[in-house]
Write an enzyme that holds these catalytic residues in place. Structure first.
Site, PDB file in Angstrom:
ATOM      1  N   ASP A   1      -4.983   3.102   0.556  1.00  0.00           N
ATOM      2  CA  ASP A   1      -3.761   3.962   0.749  1.00  0.00           C
ATOM      3  C   ASP A   1      -2.757   4.131  -0.536  1.00  0.00           C
ATOM      4  O   ASP A   1      -1.957   5.035  -0.552  1.00  0.00           O
ATOM      5  CB  ASP A   1      -2.863   3.372   2.016  1.00  0.00           C
TER       6      ASP A   1
ATOM      7  N   GLU B   1       0.701  -1.395  -0.115  1.00  0.00           N
ATOM      8  CA  GLU B   1      -0.111   0.073   0.119  1.00  0.00           C
ATOM      9  C   GLU B   1       0.682   1.274   0.008  1.00  0.00           C
ATOM     10  O   GLU B   1       0.341   2.374  -0.043  1.00  0.00           O
ATOM     11  CB  GLU B   1      -0.882   0.145   1.198  1.00  0.00           C
TER      12      GLU B   1
END
Length: 583
Positions: A458, A434
């Site tokens: 994210d 992420e």
């Protein structure tokens, strides 16, 4: 006169009927100096006792009428009444500043809300609603003002409101509330989670709804598929929605038939596991039990929030075992805690950061608080001896971080062995991809773990430098950005080359617009909220993997988000129009 509003659909469905505007009223908070702080604190303690009695009664009624899942919110609220962080601050300010309790409580709520919003973490932000709700109850008891009671609704209606506090949300009944429309809220709010579980059509984030003169609202129609609210809908609008509802009913029957008669695989036989994301153990509903291939993301943060001390190893162990036993032999992927110390400040002595999203959170926090981390790992390893549990580490940005957490995991194994405590000696471990740095070294990271799970939420935020909770730039948060799609390709290719599994657990996984593209990348599984599982599974059964690979390659050549979306929409509305349509 008909008016149309746009919002975010969080629980699907189409309904129309009478509208009820729920307005709890604005509390006018008095602010004045007091002479006797001891008496003032006694007064607030009395209000807290009354609040405790109210919440206990609400817990019992909700448990009796709706079950443990909905009653659980009042457990959280009762715990908050014992939160020493709030009580200590309250007592200090009353004594030092000689201010009345209502104004101090209001200040605490505002400060808490502001601090949380600065994190940019939508999950944590939604949980602040519990704190605000409890403080609101205490203030109302101090002022002897009561909220309007939704229990007194006489006939089914569409509920319109600016927002709903968690304690009111927990008592909503689908026989009385046909649909919910709110100015505020998000896909992770209490209302959204509960509405999905109760299958109440719901739209949130409807801007300027209450700029409408509420007295002229006679009826409403809700299209929680497209995110549309019609105030005082015309007969033509009702007719169109009725036809759409009939078409959708037929389509959902097709979903069920296709899911029952087809395994979760493409038309040419490639298996794609569809898993569920959960935040609470009681989110294991029928879709999770019967239609999913297990839990692809179990967020463990809720165990640590709104407490004056961290949960014990035994408390964590019991929660993990409950889900593992419920789904056994299906896999359950436990993600280690993914919040910063700012949320755990009451028991970590954490120093406030200016930018928590880029600060000491997730794995960084755990590595800095080794004993804290070990307790969670002990509970996870022990639970993994009973069910099919895998362990996943979030926010890994370097090979050193992964090796450090693996080293601590080995230390925990050694300690459990010496203590003679049963545990799974070789659980599968994986990492969240992420952060852009993790994408760029995914080939190296893949050598050190058993699986990847791509956290697109994210990844998009960090890669595009966009805070999706900032309304001024939220439109720049775009999953269809070519850079994001190419990073997904890089990650999946690294996993395939290393012969490890690769899943995706961000919101892209539940968006049918991207399903064929994701399958064509070579992903092994998709993980999403349980309400999305039937549609995505039905869609997978209509995909041909070899065609999906070619289609994904075509998408990866696009230079702009606009071009990507245009091709994706055309594909959905031609090849898969019997399963889903995109406007």
């Amino acid at each position: 006169m008909e008016k149309i509003y746009h919002g975010i659909p969080v629980s699907p469905g189409i309904v129309w009927g009478e509208a009820l505007v729920y307005d709890p009223g604005v509390i006018n908070i008095p602010r004045f100096k007091i002479k006797n702080p001891k008496e003032e604190y006694k007064r607030v303690q009395s209000a807290i006792d009354i609040t405790k009695e109210e919440l206990t009664l609400l817990y019992k009624k909700t448990l009796e009428n709706f079950g443990k899942k909905q009653a659980g919110i009042f457990d959280v609220h009762l715990m908050l009444l014992e939160d020493e962080t709030i009580l200590i601050e309250l007592k200090r300010r009353i004594h030092e500043e000689l201010l009345n309790a209502e104004s101090v409580l209001y200040d605490i709520a505002q400060k808490y809300s502001k601090d949380i919003k600065s994190t940019g973490n939508s999950f944590i932000e939604e949980r602040t609603a519990d704190v605000i709700d409890v403080i609101d109850r205490i203030i109302r008891n101090l002022l002897e003002q009561k909220r309007p009671d939704l229990d007194n609704i006489k006939k089914p209606c569409i509920l319109l409101s600016v927002d709903l506090p968690p304690s009111e949300t927990a008592r909503l009944h689908p026989e009385k509330i046909r649909a919910i429309v709110l100015e505020r809220g998000s896909t992770t709010s209490h209302v959204a989670i509960l509405a999905r579980s109760l299958r109440i059509p719901t739209i949130v984030g409807v801007s300027n709804l209450f700029n409408t003169y509420t007295a002229v609202i006679k009826g409403a129609a809700v299209d929680a598929i497209s995110g549309l609210l019609y105030i005082n809908p015309t007969s033509d609008t009702i007719l169109k929605l009725r036809q759409k509802k009939i078409q959708l009913s037929r389509r959902f029957l097709q979903y069920e038939k296709r899911i029952i008669s087809h395994p979760s695989q493409t038309e040419d036989g490639r298996r794609i596991s569809v898993l569920a994301n959960i935040e609470l153990p009681n989110e294991v509903d029928d879709n999770v039990k019967h239609l999913s291939a297990g839990i692809g993301l179990y967020r463990t943060e809720y165990l640590f929030l709104n407490k004056t001390e961290p949960p014990t190893e035994e408390e964590q162990y019991k929660e993990y075992v409950y889900v593992a036993k419920t789904l056994n032999p299906l896999p359950v992927i436990l993600r280690t805690i993914d919040i910063g110390g700012d949320k755990l400040a009451s028991y970590t002595n954490f120093i406030k950061e200016q930018n928590p999203q880029l600060g000491c959170r997730a794995v960084r926090f755990c590595l800095a608080h080794k004993d804290f981390f070990k307790t969670q790992l002990r509970a996870m390893l022990r639970a993994a001896s009973i069910g099919n549990i895998k362990i996943m580490f979030p926010m890994i940005s370097s090979i050193e971080e992964l090796r450090d957490v693996k080293k601590i995991l080995q230390e925990v194994k050694n300690e459990l062995t010496l203590e003679g405590i049963p545990f799974n000696k070789e659980p599968e471990i994986g990492i969240m991809i992420e952060i852009p740095s993790a994408v760029l070294i995914a080939d190296e990271l893949a050598k050190e773990c058993n699986f990847f799970s791509i956290g697109t939420n994210d990844l998009i935020q960090y890669s595009l430098a966009v805070d999706r909770n900032n309304e001024n730039i939220a439109h720049l948060y775009d999953p269809a950005h070519p850079a994001i799609l190419r990073m997904l390709k890089m990650t999946v290719s690294s996993a395939i080359n290393a012969n490890i599994a690769c899943s995706i657990c961000g919101e892209m996984a539940s968006d049918p617009l991207f399903t064929e593209f994701l399958v064509g990348l070579g992903l092994n599984s998709l993980s999403m909220s349980s309400v999305s599982i039937p549609q995505i599974r039905a869609l997978i059964t209509k995909i041909t993997y070899t065609e999906a690979v070619e289609f994904s390659e075509k998408i990866l050549q696009c230079a702009s988000s606009k071009e990507v979306r245009s091709i994706l929409k055309e594909r959905i509305n031609t090849k898969f129009k019997n399963i889903v349509s995109i406007v």
